[in-house]
Design an enzyme around this catalytic site. Structure first.
Site, PDB file in Angstrom:
ATOM      1  N   MET A  99      37.746  41.185  36.189  1.00  0.00           N
ATOM      2  CA  MET A  99      37.244  39.887  36.669  1.00  0.00           C
ATOM      3  C   MET A  99      36.248  40.117  37.808  1.00  0.00           C
ATOM      4  SD  MET A  99      40.255  37.152  36.092  1.00  0.00           S
ATOM      5  CE  MET A  99      41.245  37.509  37.523  1.00  0.00           C
ATOM      6  N   ALA A 149      34.491  41.808  41.321  1.00  0.00           N
ATOM      7  CA  ALA A 149      34.906  42.201  42.685  1.00  0.00           C
ATOM      8  C   ALA A 149      35.550  43.590  42.608  1.00  0.00           C
ATOM      9  CB  ALA A 149      35.851  41.168  43.294  1.00  0.00           C
ATOM     10  N   GLY A 178      39.982  51.210  42.246  1.00  0.00           N
ATOM     11  CA  GLY A 178      41.005  51.103  41.193  1.00  0.00           C
ATOM     12  C   GLY A 178      40.338  50.841  39.843  1.00  0.00           C
ATOM     13  N   HIS A 179      39.364  49.911  39.831  1.00  0.00           N
ATOM     14  CA  HIS A 179      38.643  49.640  38.573  1.00  0.00           C
ATOM     15  C   HIS A 179      37.882  50.884  38.122  1.00  0.00           C
ATOM     16  CE1 HIS A 179      38.774  45.381  40.211  1.00  0.00           C
ATOM     17  NE2 HIS A 179      39.263  45.227  38.988  1.00  0.00           N
ATOM     18  N   GLY A 227      45.228  48.456  34.739  1.00  0.00           N
ATOM     19  CA  GLY A 227      45.853  49.013  35.941  1.00  0.00           C
ATOM     20  C   GLY A 227      47.327  48.640  35.977  1.00  0.00           C
TER      21      GLY A 227
HETATM   22  O1  PAF Z   1      43.672  42.177  35.279  1.00  0.00           O
HETATM   23  C1  PAF Z   1      42.674  41.437  35.263  1.00  0.00           C
HETATM   24  O2  PAF Z   1      41.717  41.601  36.031  1.00  0.00           O
HETATM   25  C2  PAF Z   1      42.621  40.286  34.277  1.00  0.00           C
HETATM   26  O3  PAF Z   1      43.876  39.729  34.110  1.00  0.00           O
HETATM   27  C3  PAF Z   1      42.006  40.669  32.924  1.00  0.00           C
HETATM   28  C4  PAF Z   1      42.825  41.708  32.196  1.00  0.00           C
HETATM   29  C5  PAF Z   1      40.586  41.173  33.148  1.00  0.00           C
HETATM   30  C6  PAF Z   1      41.924  39.431  32.019  1.00  0.00           C
HETATM   31  O4  PAF Z   1      41.157  38.421  32.592  1.00  0.00           O
END
Ligand code: PAF
Length: 299
Positions: free
Chosen positions: A44, A46, A50-51, A161
């Site tokens: 989502m 930001a 971690g991403h 994650g």
């Molecule tokens: O974990 C998240 O950031 C959200 O729940 C996801 C998996 C991108 C779905 O909108």
């Protein structure tokens, strides 16, 4: 070649950005025709390290890695939370590019959710405890967007994650089986050196909220280690007492649950199969965290 935004060096900016799902479908088909595998990291935005660790796993295990950024309105049970969700689009695409992500999908809401596409999924009751109790509708909203992403992208592997452990288990058990040969990969929570789990929401914390929220990880570790020795009621009371001393924090729930079924600890069985789950507020910001025995030695 272009400036990488962080230093003096220059990098090749080769990440594709797609808005249209039909263009994306055509691109993925052409990639798969070449026998190449596709890894997918939904986000989502930001973004934080971690991403990037999800992207890194995607790059290691697949020929191409696709990330998406979409703040999914269906999974917010609180409108203010949706409105205030942090947005850093330019920084995000630069981070993905520099991490080596091949393609960024920024979907058009109407294409993601065409009329009649929203469904009620059977989440096998995994959506009932913990987050499900406190965020009604959240997991159905999350399941809908993840299902649509899988339908459009048809990835070979998708990365999530483990900070959102309940989400991971729901996707693995209830959504992934609807697609053939899709592997769901859980990636360990990345933490600041203080122990605070990395989260997009951390950017909303004041210094003192951050400092107190960082103490929660040590508490989780200590309490998890005592599961089976002390009664769960005693552990819970100790956690509640610790929260009373942190004036910036407010405990929402703490639960000990089995890591596959999310069934609560009932003073029997192997504690090693259980995880501790917590949700709390730091000021107005809601944070979640969880820990299993397998992660105790990581930090
Ligand atoms: O974990 C998240 O950031 C959200 O729940 C996801 C998996 C991108 C779905 O909108």
């Amino acid at each position: 070649m272009a400036y990488n935004g962080f230093g003096k060096s220059f990098v090749y900016l080769s990440m594709k950005i797609f808005h249209s799902s039909s263009e994306l479908v055509a691109h993925v088909e052409s990639v798969k025709k070449l026998g190449q595998s596709v890894g997918f990291v939904p986000t989502m935005g930001a973004l934080h390290h971690g991403h990037l660790s999800l992207i890194e796993s995607g790059i290691k295990e697949n020929d191409i890695t696709i990330a998406s950024i979409f703040i999914n309105p269906l999974q917010f049970n609180n409108e203010n939370d949706f409105i205030n969700y942090p947005q850093t689009p330019d920084r995000d695409s630069l981070m993905l590019q520099n991490a080596g992500c091949d393609l960024l999908y920024l979907p058009i809401k109407e294409e993601l959710y065409p009329p009649g596409s929203i469904q009620i999924f059977d989440l096998h009751g995994l959506d009932v405890p913990m987050e499900g109790r406190h965020r009604p509708g959240h997991f159905q909203g999350m399941a809908n967007v993840v299902f649509r992403f899988f339908q459009i992208i048809q990835p070979n592997r998708a990365y999530f994650g483990l900070k959102d452990y309940q989400q991971f288990i729901i996707i693995k058990n209830c959504i992934a089986p609807l697609f053939s040969k899709l592997e769901i990969k859980g990636v360990h929570t990345l933490r600041e050196s203080s122990g605070l789990a990395m989260s997009s929401r951390n950017m909303r914390l004041t210094d003192s909220q951050k400092q107190q929220a960082s103490c929660v990880y040590r508490l989780l570790k200590t309490q998890l280690n005592q599961l089976g020795e002390k009664k769960v009621g005693v552990l819970t009371k100790e956690i509640e007492a610790a929260f009373k001393a942190w004036e910036e924090l407010r405990l929402e729930y703490v639960d000990f649950a089995e890591e596959n079924t999310l069934a609560p600890w009932k003073e029997k069985g192997d504690p090693k199969q259980f995880r501790i789950f917590i949700a709390f507020y730091a000021g107005e910001t809601r944070l979640i965290d969880n820990l299993g025995f397998g992660e105790l030695s990581l930090y």
